[in-house]
Enzyme design. Structure first.
Site, PDB file in Angstrom:
ATOM      1  N   THR B 154     -51.504  -4.534-103.311  1.00 40.30           N
ATOM      2  CA  THR B 154     -51.899  -5.645-103.001  1.00 40.30           C
ATOM      3  C   THR B 154     -53.291  -6.054-103.566  1.00 40.30           C
ATOM      4  O   THR B 154     -53.094  -6.381-104.505  1.00 40.30           O
ATOM      5  CB  THR B 154     -51.467  -7.044-102.181  1.00 40.30           C
ATOM      6  OG1 THR B 154     -52.546  -6.259-100.590  1.00 40.30           O
ATOM      7  CG2 THR B 154     -50.075  -6.695-101.689  1.00 40.30           C
ATOM      8  N   LYS B 180     -51.166   1.975 -98.923  1.00 42.48           N
ATOM      9  CA  LYS B 180     -51.578   0.425 -99.621  1.00 42.48           C
ATOM     10  C   LYS B 180     -52.280  -0.089 -98.822  1.00 42.48           C
ATOM     11  O   LYS B 180     -52.198   0.342 -97.264  1.00 42.48           O
ATOM     12  CB  LYS B 180     -50.985  -0.780 -99.987  1.00 42.48           C
ATOM     13  CG  LYS B 180     -49.939  -1.260 -99.011  1.00 42.48           C
ATOM     14  CD  LYS B 180     -49.871  -2.523 -98.691  1.00 42.48           C
ATOM     15  CE  LYS B 180     -51.481  -2.883 -99.603  1.00 42.48           C
ATOM     16  NZ  LYS B 180     -51.781  -4.678 -98.972  1.00 42.48           N
ATOM     17  N   THR B 191     -54.146  -0.142 -91.468  1.00 37.91           N
ATOM     18  CA  THR B 191     -53.582   0.341 -93.136  1.00 37.91           C
ATOM     19  C   THR B 191     -52.218  -1.053 -92.867  1.00 37.91           C
ATOM     20  O   THR B 191     -51.520  -1.435 -91.901  1.00 37.91           O
ATOM     21  CB  THR B 191     -53.371   1.744 -93.017  1.00 37.91           C
ATOM     22  OG1 THR B 191     -52.703   0.929 -94.455  1.00 37.91           O
ATOM     23  CG2 THR B 191     -51.811   1.986 -92.526  1.00 37.91           C
ATOM     24  N   GLU B 280     -62.294  -4.030 -99.598  1.00 35.99           N
ATOM     25  CA  GLU B 280     -61.778  -5.558-100.421  1.00 35.99           C
ATOM     26  C   GLU B 280     -63.859  -5.760-101.112  1.00 35.99           C
ATOM     27  O   GLU B 280     -64.584  -6.330 -99.614  1.00 35.99           O
ATOM     28  CB  GLU B 280     -61.275  -6.635 -99.503  1.00 35.99           C
ATOM     29  CG  GLU B 280     -59.826  -7.005-100.090  1.00 35.99           C
ATOM     30  CD  GLU B 280     -59.178  -7.832 -98.985  1.00 35.99           C
ATOM     31  OE1 GLU B 280     -59.913  -8.254 -98.113  1.00 35.99           O
ATOM     32  OE2 GLU B 280     -57.993  -8.060 -99.807  1.00 35.99           O
ATOM     33  N   ASN B 404     -60.763 -13.001-100.796  1.00 40.35           N
ATOM     34  CA  ASN B 404     -60.457 -13.348 -99.744  1.00 40.35           C
ATOM     35  C   ASN B 404     -60.418 -14.804 -99.291  1.00 40.35           C
ATOM     36  O   ASN B 404     -58.927 -15.810 -99.360  1.00 40.35           O
ATOM     37  CB  ASN B 404     -60.870 -12.838 -98.589  1.00 40.35           C
ATOM     38  CG  ASN B 404     -60.127 -12.096 -98.594  1.00 40.35           C
ATOM     39  OD1 ASN B 404     -59.263 -11.520 -98.269  1.00 40.35           O
ATOM     40  ND2 ASN B 404     -60.915 -10.997 -98.341  1.00 40.35           N
TER      41      ASN B 404
END
Lengths: 409, 409
Positions: B154, B180, B191, B280, B404
């Site tokens: 993603t 992922k 996760t 991120e 985000n």
């Protein structure tokens, strides 16, 4: 009760002096003395961090020895937390306290020290000692509450103080709240420093009760970044200068007690609100109401989980109604038997989640518009029981990173 | 044991096909089928979020009914989490599973569905159903592990997979891990999705044991943002194609078991490391070793508190040795009787905090240089006992906010 909502210029029995000793840069005020010269009582709660700062340790010790109303003094510095400074830090703190005690001719245990700022750095004690006689001298007592609130700021963008006059038994009484805090704000003692002063006479037990009840709904119900500091302190001080006494246990004083308690707690709540709205980098204040919980604790667990979620907070920053993140954060509170089908969520009274799904007439544009407001009321109904709780948080923006990446530079 | 460290192109008994059905934008791959066509066992752990996604519920149900090795299939989509979608979401998930079951001629309970992406949105089932026959058809089985890892991304910036060949009792066996995750990473099931496949035969109990032991030191010991998702799933699948069987309870197989377990857990740890290093907006990987704790749990509490502190993470982003924040975060773990004087902290083996104070020969410039590295080892010795623990986290940068705030746009 008449709420006069007046800004208080002074409360009898308290006087403030402020100076700059160079702990903060650019000559900004960083040292304040609050002289509670009329016999006063003090109650407080402190951080649960296992490595409390030196002033927290000293305040706790002093509290144990505080038997009857007496002249008290608060010495507060910003820019240096005197935390994680070991035995030397404790000695620094006591030297400053000693100096204040000597200047005011009171005992050292009557001096309550508070520090806020960078952790691990030593206090510039020599510089501080040079200023204390001046701070204690009569000619310097003209500082305002705004000056005090300004002197205790660190990353705060504005000074935080709230005052109220109310009438009890025909007489005007005063309540004043001062706080600092905008980062390291966690639902467990979520402030760096907060003080509430009043000229209403209270027993130590009642003062302690007020502190505990207030902290529960205010400083323990807000979140900026989920960090908990070494220096969190919230103390309340009362003298008897208004001539009014209230008591939780006396029938004749019960009515006044209830009025006073309500207003005292309101000051705490408003200070907490100021802290969150000044959350580092915050562009939005988010008030969260949780209802339909099985217990108050359950409501708080959900409130804390939603308040602490960086993904919820960045969505609010972006004004993006990514409502799934709110539901996910509710679920992250790990409440057993939570039923999605019973959950309703509203933003400013506009129903967005109905029985766990997007509301029937949901409009993304309307939700987006509501999320772009500066103050947002997020209501979460768990549909399980009758208990409620409230939380406050802010959004998470680029400026949070900027402020905290550059804090010492 | 010889660690051949070869990249595996294929493991017998597993085949992959990948396609794009338009859930993700720009035609990026978003649907993958993993056909475990040789009789296989599956064990797994899932999110503790109280509002688990539909596929989590289905996987849990299927697991209960999984009695003996059989042909299994995993159907995994990215872009839509199928979480907080209620009864309809469950039906969507079962329709997709049914379609896979029918295409492969197996039972529905042998199909394990996984979803990752935006919460609260419905799966585009019709589009997915149109692709499943193609995915299941023999001519499409040529996708690589990289293709699979790419299809489940993603906000990940790179596909995550690790493979290993080791020799047990003279034969080559294979272990392959795929994951992922880069946000919503919390120390409790940290996760979104992770899979480890092997051709070594194991009992269900041993496979479950491996999953539990692995998750403890890997996916449960990392933190990106303290958020916990609705879809977290970690499953392990084994067939018997290598001809090698290992068992924790058989004396003759004990040596092989130990070698295999070590390598299996290592794959989990490396996947976890990949997730954190792709956190991120992350610019730095921070490995935290806590020693001198009274218990493993205590070490983990400290690791979690430091890993989750936004103030520690922004300091690392800025390369600012604001070491007080690390001490404060240690204290925020609220360990009773923690003694600052016994705490030592090192950054990449350079002692920065010695007995709770700045180390005697501490150089801020040296600390700054070490904090500017891309991989940082932070060692914390609590000086209380003999227990140790490890955690991994990343720094917190502007890009976390950017990613985000813009996720759905």
């Amino acid at each position: 009760m008449i709420n006069l909502s007046k800004k208080i210029d002074s409360i009898k029995g308290f006087s403030v002096s402020v100076t700059s000793v160079g702990i903060k840069k650019h000559g900004r005020p960083d040292l304040a003395l609050l002289d509670c010269y009329s016999p006063s009582r003090l109650a407080g709660v402190f951080t649960s961090n296992s490595l409390p700062a030196a002033p927290v340790t000293v305040c706790r010790d002093n509290l144990v020895n505080l038997s009857k109303p007496s002249r008290l003094a608060l010495i507060i510095n910003s820019g240096c937390a005197n935390a994680c400074t070991g035995k030397d830090g404790l000695i620094d703190c006591l030297r400053v306290s000693d100096s204040v005690a000597s200047a005011l001719n009171i005992e050292r245990k009557s001096v309550f020290p508070f520090s806020t700022g960078v952790i691990l750095e030593r206090l510039p004690v020599e510089k501080m000692l040079l200023s204390i006689d001046d701070l204690a001298g009569n000619k310097n007592r003209s500082a305002s509450w705004r000056d005090l609130a300004t002197a205790i700021m660190t990353t705060d963008s504005f000074p935080k103080f709230i005052s109220k006059q109310i009438v009890l038994s025909g007489r005007i009484v005063n309540i004043l709240g001062i706080a600092k805090g905008s980062g390291m704000i966690h639902p467990n003692m979520a402030t760096m420093l907060a003080f509430i002063l009043t000229d209403v006479e209270l027993s130590f037990q009642d003062l302690q009760l007020l502190v505990k009840d207030t902290v529960k709904v205010s400083f323990n119900s807000i979140s900026v970044d989920g960090d908990m500091s070494t220096n969190d302190s919230f103390v309340a001080i009362s003298n008897s200068m208004s001539g009014i006494k209230v008591s939780s246990s006396s029938l004749s004083e019960k009515k006044d007690w209830n009025i006073f308690k309500k207003n005292f707690m309101q000051i705490g709540l408003e200070l907490a609100e100021l802290i969150v709205s000044d959350g580092e980098g915050a562009t939005k204040l988010i008030k969260i109401e949780i209802s339909g919980a099985v217990s108050y604790e359950e409501a708080c667990r959900v409130g804390e989980s939603v308040s602490n979620s960086p993904l919820v907070k960045t969505a609010f920053f972006a004004g993006d109604p990514n409502l799934g993140r709110i539901l996910s954060a509710i679920g992250a509170s790990e409440i057993e038997g939570l039923d999605l089908n019973k959950i309703n969520v509203s933003i400013n009274d506009y129903l967005v989640i109905q029985s766990g799904l997007l509301a029937r007439d949901y409009s993304e544009i309307k939700a987006k518009n509501l999320m772009s407001l500066e103050e947002i009321n997020l209501s979460i109904d768990l549909g399980r029981g009758k208990a409620c709780g409230k939380y406050m948080t802010c959004d998470l923006s680029y400026d949070y990173i900027k402020i905290n990446a550059e804090y010492r530079s």
